[in-house]
Design a protein around this motif. Structure first.
Motif, PDB file in Angstrom:
ATOM      1  N   GLN A   1       0.826  -1.211   0.000  1.00  0.00           N
ATOM      2  CA  GLN A   1       0.000   0.000   0.000  1.00  0.00           C
ATOM      3  C   GLN A   1       0.857   1.257   0.000  1.00  0.00           C
ATOM      4  OE1 GLN A   1      -3.356   0.091   2.668  1.00  0.00           O
ATOM      5  NE2 GLN A   1      -3.150   2.283   2.978  1.00  0.00           N
ATOM      6  N   ILE A   2       0.446   2.197  -0.848  1.00  0.00           N
ATOM      7  CA  ILE A   2       1.068   3.524  -0.842  1.00  0.00           C
ATOM      8  C   ILE A   2      -0.023   4.517  -0.488  1.00  0.00           C
ATOM      9  CG2 ILE A   2       2.202   5.283  -2.247  1.00  0.00           C
ATOM     10  CD1 ILE A   2       2.987   2.927  -4.121  1.00  0.00           C
ATOM     11  N   SER A   3       0.283   5.360   0.480  1.00  0.00           N
ATOM     12  CA  SER A   3      -0.691   6.382   0.859  1.00  0.00           C
ATOM     13  C   SER A   3      -0.168   7.746   0.440  1.00  0.00           C
ATOM     14  CB  SER A   3      -0.935   6.366   2.372  1.00  0.00           C
ATOM     15  OG  SER A   3      -1.537   5.142   2.737  1.00  0.00           O
ATOM     16  N   VAL A   4      -1.009   8.445  -0.270  1.00  0.00           N
ATOM     17  CA  VAL A   4      -0.631   9.781  -0.746  1.00  0.00           C
ATOM     18  C   VAL A   4      -1.601  10.775  -0.128  1.00  0.00           C
ATOM     19  CG1 VAL A   4      -0.358  11.255  -2.770  1.00  0.00           C
ATOM     20  CG2 VAL A   4       0.231   8.815  -2.898  1.00  0.00           C
ATOM     21  N   LYS A   5      -1.027  11.768   0.532  1.00  0.00           N
ATOM     22  CA  LYS A   5      -1.877  12.765   1.187  1.00  0.00           C
ATOM     23  C   LYS A   5      -2.026  13.993   0.288  1.00  0.00           C
ATOM     24  CE  LYS A   5      -0.384  11.442   5.848  1.00  0.00           C
ATOM     25  NZ  LYS A   5       0.604  10.405   5.446  1.00  0.00           N
ATOM     26  N   SER A   6      -3.048  14.753   0.575  1.00  0.00           N
ATOM     27  CA  SER A   6      -3.215  16.013  -0.147  1.00  0.00           C
ATOM     28  C   SER A   6      -2.090  16.948   0.223  1.00  0.00           C
ATOM     29  CB  SER A   6      -4.538  16.665   0.238  1.00  0.00           C
ATOM     30  OG  SER A   6      -5.600  15.924  -0.274  1.00  0.00           O
ATOM     31  N   SER A   7      -1.603  17.616  -0.764  1.00  0.00           N
ATOM     32  CA  SER A   7      -0.496  18.535  -0.495  1.00  0.00           C
ATOM     33  C   SER A   7      -1.012  19.862   0.043  1.00  0.00           C
ATOM     34  CB  SER A   7       0.287  18.782  -1.781  1.00  0.00           C
ATOM     35  OG  SER A   7       1.244  19.775  -1.554  1.00  0.00           O
ATOM     36  N   THR A   8      -0.305  20.354   1.000  1.00  0.00           N
ATOM     37  CA  THR A   8      -0.647  21.687   1.494  1.00  0.00           C
ATOM     38  C   THR A   8       0.283  22.727   0.891  1.00  0.00           C
ATOM     39  OG1 THR A   8       0.809  21.327   3.380  1.00  0.00           O
ATOM     40  CG2 THR A   8      -1.531  20.829   3.685  1.00  0.00           C
ATOM     41  N   GLU A   9       1.196  22.246   0.067  1.00  0.00           N
ATOM     42  CA  GLU A   9       2.155  23.173  -0.527  1.00  0.00           C
ATOM     43  C   GLU A   9       1.501  23.952  -1.655  1.00  0.00           C
ATOM     44  OE1 GLU A   9       5.512  21.037  -1.953  1.00  0.00           O
ATOM     45  OE2 GLU A   9       5.568  19.748  -0.190  1.00  0.00           O
ATOM     46  N   LEU A  10       2.047  25.125  -1.897  1.00  0.00           N
ATOM     47  CA  LEU A  10       1.604  25.864  -3.060  1.00  0.00           C
ATOM     48  C   LEU A  10       2.133  25.177  -4.308  1.00  0.00           C
ATOM     49  CD1 LEU A  10       2.283  29.478  -1.788  1.00  0.00           C
ATOM     50  CD2 LEU A  10       0.053  28.406  -2.185  1.00  0.00           C
ATOM     51  N   PRO A  11       1.475  25.345  -5.406  1.00  0.00           N
ATOM     52  CA  PRO A  11       1.965  24.719  -6.634  1.00  0.00           C
ATOM     53  C   PRO A  11       3.385  25.175  -6.918  1.00  0.00           C
ATOM     54  CG  PRO A  11      -0.221  25.641  -6.953  1.00  0.00           C
ATOM     55  CD  PRO A  11       0.248  26.066  -5.603  1.00  0.00           C
ATOM     56  N   ASN A  12       4.206  24.236  -7.209  1.00  0.00           N
ATOM     57  CA  ASN A  12       5.605  24.618  -7.389  1.00  0.00           C
ATOM     58  C   ASN A  12       6.098  24.292  -8.786  1.00  0.00           C
ATOM     59  OD1 ASN A  12       5.656  21.921  -7.261  1.00  0.00           O
ATOM     60  ND2 ASN A  12       7.115  21.774  -5.554  1.00  0.00           N
TER      61      ASN A  12
END
Lengths: 1118, 420
Positions: free
Chosen positions: A168-179
């Protein structure tokens, strides 16, 4: 196109290939194993390979976000036996509850879950001791959990070595600004375009079911992932078609049907320009989107559908047979069901005959609701059907004499048409394109159809037929005026050459159920045409901002006001296709238009738009569909039907049409408000259902045979999922109502009971042959519909339904026993193990013929059986005969008993003389015991001698008798006796004898036939039912009665006709004077009460067991 | 010798218990403060002929035929159109009425109109107000939510009992195991069978791998079994034969009769009554509306009379409404088409919010704005939406704080306390 919608940022095919230990691009990053899994083998053979999944990234695997660039790789270490062999490698990822398989070019495509459709990601790989393969390189556009499965198979071997557990790979929502620039484009889209442009304008048409639903650009209405998915859609469009085309179209160029949506100087246009520029500048990073609603989805993708166990094939067969035929499968059908393919073949075989027609007719009415009509769905006040008009006239304008006989088949005709198409393997499109309608003999007569019926064809038989007796007004004239009606007509000209039948679209009841009016102008018909046959719910296809400006718009808003045209541009052309069908007959009178008179001749003095010869309104859109105009004027609906059936959405609408009939529940509506707490779950289920509908539609589309589609529906998880493998998806399964049980509809319950027990509960028969079933009148109370106020079926029991069903189960139970025990055992439906005399008390019973030639020719007859406690030994004369001349018997049969005897298995014996005071007789004093020297018992009528004993020892006893007889030579036949050993033990439940075994076997049989469940006769479930039996037996012993008068046999409306010959029936009931009911011959009908005779209490006792069986969950749900 | 009761004891029943947690039986009756009834005038009523009377204006298209020679009438604070059988109705019931006019139903499509009128939102996915009331205030009642058709979506917060208005045969149908000759199955054994059914259902539901759809069916089976005794008691109160003195076409009255009996028996908390008349008057508006409004007002009148007789009138909360209203002008067929500005009539006896009209429409039947705080007409106010009405009803009925209701938020930005 692949199911995975890659953001079209770069050509992914060039970046992925099988990379063997070539991970240098990420050399500065961390390589972290996320799972090491020992293989399993698909054929259960030992498997010792190791799959290791790694994530390479600048962050730890637990820190992946939607902006993290990372790489997933598989290191495969095959078992020693496979080294150097050629192998194929397979990779599956589960994302958004869907399966995707890794393709050789590095992209992911949807996978159905069926092994036969699994294709390798890498082939011809010579297995080394360790090899590493790249599975993904880039970013995950959506947060979530992603499950990886891997497998390989060695060339020439069938076994698949696979990971039994996922990584399993878990990917969280990014809180970073688009880079990066790609993110900038996405950001531009989300902040400037999604709400202000897409949701405000584009989605009105570019959406599933919308006017532009065939466009390459399809958006989603607002939902939790709509911004992301819509960005993906727009990006893909730009990639495929180019940004110039996009920008031209939104400005109204390039033939954009929706015209100018964003002027070039508008903010929205500028935003799209900006986003397109950002897209073109994007860096070469792949971003993966695994869309839950992409093309290519099939019925088994969503994991809440796959984490289930399907019911056994025989169970599916049983349920399908009950559903489609209203009966249990035959032994031959059951025995032939050995594989999915044989089951498919048998299922097809269930789609024939009148019973299947009933299924289809009910299913069609559930959608079209044509049964709701109170009156005859045909105009009898006009002369176009001359024969019908004159028949009414000749019967004093009494339309009631024809309303039901003609109205009922007209309400069925739509269902009969669909049944005819399906049963005869005709193209399913014919439900709309048929140039005929279905008629029974009566319709055929009055509409002058061209079908040919045999003389003995009754009105339940429908055949394809074309109207040949429709006369335009100019072809008729009045010959007899009538102050109370239109009068009588004669024919002065020819009928229509060609009546434009167009399948369901010209069905009489359909047109009347959805009538047109002066202002409605066929829009209701169009609305339901879209709904049923194109799967488009116009009412929900667009938001309806009814502002004041729109409401006051008098400039033909349905043509010009965007707030109105959103729907009317789609709806009105189809309404126009109904132009030849007004409120009544074809063209009203067969030769003119159906236009509203006020439109043609405005009373306010305004100029009419009407011009001579017009057939449709000039202030509405021309007839057509989705921009294709219909220019033919006579058979406009035929043209419309031809266009509809070419649409792919016709196939999906067809699957949707049949979904409730097959699965017993409605299709879930698309959730619209993402703020709803249950939105996400509902959306998942909705998406999975839509995918299934699409797949079923594709099956139909393969050769337009509806049987293929219905078979696949029944074979699917939606029909047969019986257990959840785990609780991980229980919420979604609950939302989807996924399961293999359905509450039987009132119609299905009646059919099942009639088939399984023979009982026709509360059925009434009319002298004209019409049989009225309770669901016709009580349907709503039992969870059904009345097609009018109540149009959706109840799918779960309520206390009210359960209360009615308790009445149903008790009455049906007793009627079943009346029927069954009145039949020879070989002719019964259920009770094939027991006779009415088979009780635990009756340890042994046996019949004999006495073969002696005269009174002194003694012979011994004996039986042997287990006995304990209180026991009754009895010998009965069962076939007495007397040829009585008024004074005496000219000849008669007589039985003589010289002695009785008992003998235990240990050898103890006792001879019982005929004058033994312990002997009793039944009926009382029916015998003569004063024979020769008081040593003989003499029977001349049916009579029993009974010896009641309280036995000290349990065990087997031999009961014997010395008997002789005098026969009746003219009558013939020997004297017959019955000997029995009947126990009355202190504890009924302690009885163990062959009758107990038979009774338990009978209970097993009841479970099998009535519930579809198989138990051993020692199972707890059998014990439960047996204890009910014993309780009922005990009750009977406390108040025995040889008549089961509490069971009202008249509540089975077909019992008489099932058991009596026509001749007997005609004696019992005759037509009354009015011809609308029966006169009853009560003397004759009194014999009907013999059904209630219950010598051993079996009917009463088994009624208790049957009540339990019928009221059980497993009987009421299939 | 053993008695049959011994056999009952001997049965291998795992968990037979007469007390059960799912249903609280008719005891909930005493807790119910209000019985909620919706009366659904399906098809779109013409409120200009009813509770939002409109008179013809010079120079404008004719809006009502009745105002050619009559003027608007009033009882208490309630204005009404002198049309059909309105006079009797308003005279008798004006004191119980709260009229909310000028409600923007936001649609002119029937199905959407029904959805928004009875759930408060156009997009669907919300239960009816009656379903919510049953779920919160009458959980476990055997007939907690009865419906005679129309909009009765539950979204699974409760189960709707669908009924047909013809109540003849119902009494006999509900009298299970009863014949003129005595019970078909010995009464003890019959009760035993029900207990075994219940026990079976519990066993069924205890299965570890039971799948969602089957769980639902099993629960419904179990819960419905537990309510059957009370329903048989209700059956005793129904008329013996025929329709209890109703004529064949008095369908709304029959529905009202049954609902009142169910309330009185403590079995129900809410009911949806369906007028079953043709309000969709695209042709001959006045004729159709006069017939349908007469059916409606006679039915409501009967409902209140029956409730009085049953002693529950002061606990009745009645909401009358429709999909939307009809256009402020006649079409060429003397009909009227669909129009989004409609009305609610909310009725309660002895309440402090009644004998009042809130909101309104202008002479062309466009909705007027209302100040949410004062409930007076105000150009700076807002148009009343069905969601506002539903929010207020939820609050008044004590539903809004329930965990069952919270997931079905209406998301209003303004609150109108119509029941202050």
């Amino acid at each position: 196109m692949f199911g995975i919608r890659m953001l079209q940022i770069l050509k992914i095919a060039t970046i992925f290939a099988i990379l063997v230990a070539s991970l240098s691009t990420h050399s500065l990053e961390i390589i972290s194993p996320i799972a090491t899994i020992k293989s399993a083998s698909s054929d259960d053979s030992p498997s010792a390979s190791i799959f290791e999944l790694n994530v390479q990234s600048s962050v730890a695997p637990t820190g992946l976000t939607t902006t993290t660039d990372f790489l997933v790789s598989l290191t495969l270490r095959p078992q020693a036996a496979d080294l150097t062999k050629n192998a194929s490698v397979y990779i599956i990822i589960v994302a958004n509850n869907q399966f995707f398989k890794l393709e050789p070019d590095g992209s992911y495509a949807p996978w159905s879950g069926a092994l036969e459709t699994l294709t390798p990601f890498a082939s011809d790989q010579m297995l080394a001791s360790s090899q590493t393969l790249v599975l993904l390189d880039g970013t995950m556009a959506e947060a979530g959990d992603y499950l990886y499965f891997a497998a390989y198979s060695v060339e020439g071997e069938s076994a698949l070595h696979y990971t039994s557990e996922p990584a399993q790979i878990s990917v969280k929502s990014s809180t970073e600004l688009p880079n990066n620039i790609a993110s900038q484009a996405a950001n531009t889209f989300e902040t400037e375009i999604e709400t202000a442009v897409v949701q405000a304008r584009c989605v009105a048409c570019h959406v599933e079911g919308g006017l532009a639903r065939n466009s390459a650009l399809q958006f989603q209405r607002t939902n939790t992932s709509s911004a992301l998915n819509n960005f993906g859609a727009l990006s893909a469009y730009v990639d495929e078609k180019g940004s110039d085309l996009l920008l031209a179209k939104i400005a109204g160029g390039q033939g954009h049907v929706g015209g100018e949506q964003l002027p070039k100087d508008s903010e929205g246009y500028a935003s799209i320009q900006k986003m397109v520029t950002e897209l073109l500048m994007t860096s070469e990073t792949a971003s993966y989107v695994f869309s839950a609603s992409d093309d290519g989805a099939s019925a088994r993708q969503a994991s809440f559908l796959t984490e289930v166990i399907l019911e056994p094939r025989q169970a599916t067969l049983r349920r399908a047979a009950l559903l489609l035929q209203g009966r249990l499968p035959t032994d031959a059908e059951t025995n032939s069901t050995v594989s999915d393919e044989t089951l498919r073949a048998i299922l097809r075989g269930l789609m024939e005959g009148p019973a299947f027609s009933e299924f289809v007719v009910t299913g069609v009415n559930d959608r079209l609701l044509t049964e709701a009509l109170d009156n005859i769905p045909i105009t009898t006040g006009f002369p176009n059907f001359v024969k019908l008009r004159n028949y009414i006239f000749d019967n004093d304008n009494n339309t009631s004499i024809i309303n039901n006989p003609l109205g009922n088949p007209l309400k069925r005709a739509s269902g009969e048409l669909v049944a005819h198409v399906i049963k005869n393997d005709r193209p399913y499109s014919e439900i709309l394109t048929a140039d005929y309608m279905m008629m029974n003999p009566l319709l055929n007569e009055f509409l002058e159809g061209d079908a040919i019926f045999a003389e003995d064809d009754n009105n339940a038989i429908f055949k394809p037929s074309r109207i040949e007796g429709f006369y335009p007004n100019s072809s008729t004239e009045v010959v007899e005026e009538d102050p109370n009606g239109p009068g009588k007509y004669r024919i002065i000209g020819p009928p229509l050459d060609f009546y434009p039948h167009t399948g369901l679209l010209t069905d009489f009841a359909f047109l009347v159920r959805y009538p047109t009016t002066a202002t409605n102008r066929n829009r209701a018909r169009a609305r339901w045409t879209f709904y049923h046959f194109l799967g488009i719910d116009i009412e929900k296809s667009s938001l309806r901002p009814l502002d004041e400006a729109s409401l006051t718009d008098v400039n033909n808003p349905t043509m010009n006001n965007p707030n109105c045209t959103v729907c009317h541009a789609l709806l009105d052309p189809v309404a126009g296709a109904f132009q030849n069908w007004g409120e009544g007959n074809f063209k009203g009178d067969g030769e003119h238009d159906t236009l509203d008179n006020f439109y043609k001749n405005p009373t306010d003095g305004s100029q009419s738009l009407y011009q001579n010869g017009d057939l449709w309104y000039r202030d509405m859109r021309s007839p057509g569909l989705f921009g294709t105009e219909i220019t033919e004027n006579y058979s406009t609906l035929a043209s419309l039907a031809a266009l509809i059936v070419k649409e792919e959405s016709f196939l999906e609408a067809s699957a949707k049409f049949w979904w409730p009939a097959i699965f017993g529940r409605e299709v879930i509506e698309r959730p619209n408000d993402e703020s709803d707490q249950s939105y996400a779950g509902k959306y998942r289920v909705y998406s999975a259902q839509q995918a299934a509908i699409k797949a079923f539609g594709q099956k139909l589309g393969s050769n337009m045979n509806a049987k293929d589609m219905l078979v696949e529906m029944i074979m699917s998880t939606w029909f047969g999922a019986s257990e959840a493998l785990n609780s991980a998806y229980s919420d979604d399964q609950m939302t989807a109502n996924l399961g293999n049980k359905q509450l039987l509809t009132p119609e299905q319950l009646a059919r099942k009971t009639r088939s399984v027990t023979g009982v026709a509960w509360r059925v009434t028969t009319h002298p004209n042959g019409v049989i009225t079933w309770p669901h016709d009148q009580l349907g709503v109370l039992l969870g059904g519909i009345d097609s009018d106020a109540v149009t959706s079926r109840v799918t779960e029991l309520t206390p009210m339904i359960s209360t009615v069903l308790q009445t149903y189960s008790t009455e049906t139970a007793c009627l079943t026993t009346l029927r069954e025990f009145s039949l020879p055992i070989g002719e019964r439906k259920l009770f094939s193990y027991v006779e009415d005399s088979t009780t635990p008390l009756m340890t042994k019973t046996q019949n004999f013929e006495v073969e002696s030639e005269n009174r002194d020719d003694w012979e011994v007859r004996s039986i042997r059986g287990f006995a304990q406690d209180k026991t009754r030994f009895s010998l009965s004369f069962t076939n007495s005969y007397c040829d009585h001349d008024g004074q005496k018997c000219l000849e008669n049969r007589q039985l003589f008993i010289q002695s009785l005897a008992l003998k235990t298995s240990s050898g103890l014996s006792e001879k019982i003389q005929t004058n033994d005071p312990r002997l009793t007789f039944h009926p009382y004093n029916c015998s003569n015991v004063n024979g020769r020297g008081n040593s003989q018992i003499h029977f001349w009528g049916n009579c029993s001698v009974i010896l009641d004993l309280d036995l000290l020892d349990d065990g087997f006893y031999e009961f014997s008798a010395e008997v002789s007889s005098i026969e009746a030579p003219l009558k013939g036949g020997r004297v017959e006796i019955e000997m029995s050993i009947e126990g009355y033990p202190e504890n009924l439940s302690s009885i163990k004898n062959e009758n107990v075994t038979l009774i338990k076997n009978q209970i097993v049989e009841l479970y099998k036939k009535m519930h579809g469940r198989t138990f051993s006769n020692s199972d707890t479930k059998v014990e439960v039912a047996y204890n009910i039996y014993l309780a009922a037996l005990q009750s009977y012993l406390e108040s025995p009665s040889s008549n089961f008068s509490q069971c009202d046999n008249w509540k089975d409306g077909l019992m008489l006709s099932d058991f009596w010959s026509d001749e007997e029936l005609s004696e019992a009931r005759t037509l009354n004077e009015q011809g609308n009911g029966w006169d009853i011959n009560w003397d004759k009908i009194g014999k009907f009460n013999t059904f209630q005779e219950d010598q051993y209490g079996a009917k009463r006792i088994w009624t208790a067991v049957m009540t339990y069986m019928i009221s059980s969950f497993d009987y009421l749900h299939e | 010798m053993k008695t049959r009761r011994d056999f009952l004891k001997a049965l291998p029943l795992a968990a037979i218990s007469l007390g059960h947690p799912i249903l609280s039986s008719a005891n909930s009756f005493s807790l119910l403060e209000k019985f909620v009834v919706t009366i659904q005038a399906e098809g779109g009523w013409d409120v200009t002929c009813f509770c939002d009377p409109k008179e013809n204006q010079k120079g404008e298209e004719e809006i009502t035929r009745w105002s050619r020679n009559k003027t608007t009438q009033q009882f208490g604070n309630i204005k009404y159109a002198p049309f059909a059988k309105n006079e009797h109705f308003f005279k008798k019931h004006a004191e119980k009425m709260l009229i909310i006019n000028g409600v923007d139903c936001q649609t002119n499509a029937h199905l959407t109109g029904q959805i928004v009128s009875w759930s408060g939102r156009t997009s669907g996915g919300l239960p009816s107000i009656t379903a919510l009331n049953s779920a919160v205030n009458g959980p476990g009642l055997p007939l907690s939510y009865i419906s005679f058709g129309g909009f009765s979506r539950t979204e699974r917060v409760t189960r709707a009992t669908m009924l047909s208005p013809q109540i003849n045969e119902l009494k006999q149908l509900l009298a299970s195991n009863v014949t003129g000759q005595g019970p078909i199955v010995n009464a003890d054994i019959w009760g035993l069978i029900r207990e075994i059914n219940i026990s079976d259902a519990r066993d069924y539901l205890a299965q570890e791998k039971l799948i969602g759809g089957n769980v639902r069916l099993g629960r419904a089976y179990l819960e419905s079994l537990l309510g059957t005794d009370e329903i048989r008691e209700l059956a005793d109160k129904l008329p013996d034969e025929g329709n209890g003195g109703f004529s064949q076409d008095e369908l709304l009255k029959q529905q009202a009769f049954f609902a009142v009996k169910a309330f009185q028996s403590g079995l129900s908390a809410s009911a949806d009554l369906n007028v079953m008349s043709n309000f969709d008057s695209h042709d001959n508006n006045d004729t159709e509306q006069a017939d349908s409004l007469s059916v409606l007002t006679e039915g409501i009148d009967y409902l209140w009379d029956a409730a009085e007789e049953a002693g529950i009138a002061d606990r009745l909360f009645v909401v009358v409404g429709s999909d939307f209203s009809r256009t402020p002008f006649y079409n060429s067929a003397e009909g009227k088409d669909h129009w989004p500005y409609g009305s609610y009539m909310i009725m309660e006896k002895g309440a402090n919010f009644t004998n009042r009209v809130i909101g309104g429409t202008d002479e062309r039947q466009f909705g007027l704005k209302v100040d949410p705080s004062t409930l007076e007409l105000s150009n700076s106010g807002s148009r009343i939406l069905p969601s506002h009405v539903h929010s207020a009803m939820r609050s008044y009925l004590g539903l809004d704080s329930s965990e069952l209701v919270i997931p079905f938020a209406l998301n209003d930005t303004e609150k109108f306390n119509f029941f202050s």
